[in-house]
Design an enzyme around this catalytic site. Structure first.
Site, short mmCIF file in Angstrom:
data_model
loop_
_atom_site.label_atom_id
_atom_site.label_comp_id
_atom_site.label_asym_id
_atom_site.label_seq_id
_atom_site.Cartn_x
_atom_site.Cartn_y
_atom_site.Cartn_z
N THR A 47 29.52 43.52 43.57
CA THR A 47 29.86 44.53 44.33
C THR A 47 29.62 45.86 43.80
OG1 THR A 47 32.04 43.35 45.54
CG2 THR A 47 31.92 45.72 45.58
N THR A 48 29.61 46.21 42.60
CA THR A 48 29.41 47.30 41.88
C THR A 48 28.13 47.71 41.98
OG1 THR A 48 31.23 46.60 40.45
CG2 THR A 48 29.84 48.56 39.81
N TYR A 110 33.77 40.28 57.30
CA TYR A 110 33.67 40.77 58.65
C TYR A 110 33.83 39.45 59.53
CZ TYR A 110 32.03 43.00 62.71
OH TYR A 110 31.84 43.28 63.92
N TYR A 136 34.80 34.42 44.00
CA TYR A 136 35.14 35.61 44.21
C TYR A 136 36.02 35.95 45.14
CZ TYR A 136 34.34 40.91 43.78
OH TYR A 136 34.62 42.20 43.47
N ARG A 141 38.18 44.25 49.70
CA ARG A 141 36.99 44.44 50.38
C ARG A 141 36.68 43.59 51.45
NH1 ARG A 141 33.21 48.18 48.03
NH2 ARG A 141 33.84 48.58 45.71
N LYS A 164 36.47 34.38 39.81
CA LYS A 164 36.68 35.74 39.70
C LYS A 164 37.86 36.28 40.72
CE LYS A 164 35.03 40.37 39.98
NZ LYS A 164 33.73 41.43 40.27
N ILE A 206 35.33 40.23 34.68
CA ILE A 206 33.97 41.00 35.28
C ILE A 206 34.35 42.10 35.61
CG2 ILE A 206 32.27 40.50 36.94
CD1 ILE A 206 32.66 37.47 37.07
#
Length: 295
Positions: A47-48, A110, A136, A141, A164, A206
């Site tokens: 994501t980062t 989504y 993850y 998010r 994660k 992470i």
């Protein structure tokens, strides 16, 4: 217990941009800085790394570059997640060809599938057996939380090696750890909870924070691994103001502003992300000065 791909601190590295394009020389320097400061793994296009604003060609090119620069010094984990299962499988095939060691797979966003759909999604990816899977979970998010029961089922697959966890419901996280047992290891995906979660059996993190303070984040995590929780929690509390600042706006907006202030990258994002609000940035820069990161 499942054998961890790494223990300690993995950095979810940012993707620097310059003039609208990926800034590969800056990316190379960021990777080297992470390695020089004792980071245990690098996550490319998590994501980062802003993969949602990149084409798949750019995304995979960044993964390949990080793999090449790291050159087997630490594991490189490729972000391959998608809300299209077939697309995620194809990304994993490419990352494997480049030499990545594992894949970080975010829950489909989504389209927000059911818990049964999540199990089927991860089983399909794991069946492809291209790269070991790190699940993850980041409901803030994606709008989708993996339930403890669904995670238990997902982690039964032998190619799922880790989780994660970036949810903040610690009571539910404990249920997940209990149910998954020895089938997978857990990494913290929430910097403000890194050390509390290490006390619950996690083996590392992470991190976004480690983009800016890699040596300190790594030392903190390794103190916890050595059961020196007095040192670890003292460092967690010392770094908490910066952690909060790095997440006061959508990540990686603050992280990129921090790295730019340190002279490491351009403070450039891609729409729909925009630069940090001035008041928030000034507050963060003040915290960075107190920590000696900038003059």
């Amino acid at each position: 217990m499942a054998t961890p791909l790494f223990t300690g601190c993995g950095t979810a590295i940012v993707t620097p941009f310059k003039g609208g394009e990926v800034d590969y020389p800056a990316l190379d320097k960021l990777v080297e800085m992470q390695l020089e400061n004792g980071i245990d793994a690098i996550i490319a296009c998590g994501t980062t790394g802003e993969p949602a604003t990149m084409t798949w060609e750019e995304h995979l090119s960044v993964v390949r570059r990080v793999v090449d620069v790291a050159h087997h010094r630490v594991p490189v984990i490729a972000g391959t997640g998608s809300n299209c299962t077939r697309e995620a499988v194809e990304a994993a095939h490419a990352a494997k060809e480049f030499g990545a060691d594992a894949q970080l797979v975010v829950t489909p966003y989504y389209n927000k599938t059911s818990q049964e759909g999540l199990i089927a999604h991860y089983n399909a990816l794991a069946d492809a057996a291209t790269l070991p899977v790190i699940v993850y979970n980041v409901p803030s998010r994606t709008g989708l939380n993996i339930s403890p029961a669904a995670l238990q089922a997902i982690c039964k697959h032998p190619n799922v090696i880790a989780v994660k966890e970036a949810a903040t419901d610690v009571a539910q996280i404990l249920d997940k750890v209990r149910l998954v047992g020895d089938d997978a290891v857990f990494y913290s995906g929430s910097d403000e909870l890194n050390i509390p979660l290490m006390s619950c059996g996690f083996v590392g993190c992470i991190s976004v924070l480690s983009n800016v303070m890699p040596a300190e984040t790594s030392r903190m995590m390794h103190a916890a691994l050595q059961n020196d929780f007095a040192t670890a929690i003292a460092e967690q509390l010392r770094l908490l103001p910066l952690i909060r600042a790095l997440f006061c706006e959508t990540s990686p907006i603050p992280c990129k502003a921090a790295l730019a202030a340190m002279g490491l990258i351009e403070n450039e994002l891609r729409l729909p992300l925009v630069p940090m609000q001035p008041a928030n940035e000034q507050k963060m820069l003040g915290i960075m000065r107190e920590l000696g990161l900038i003059a």
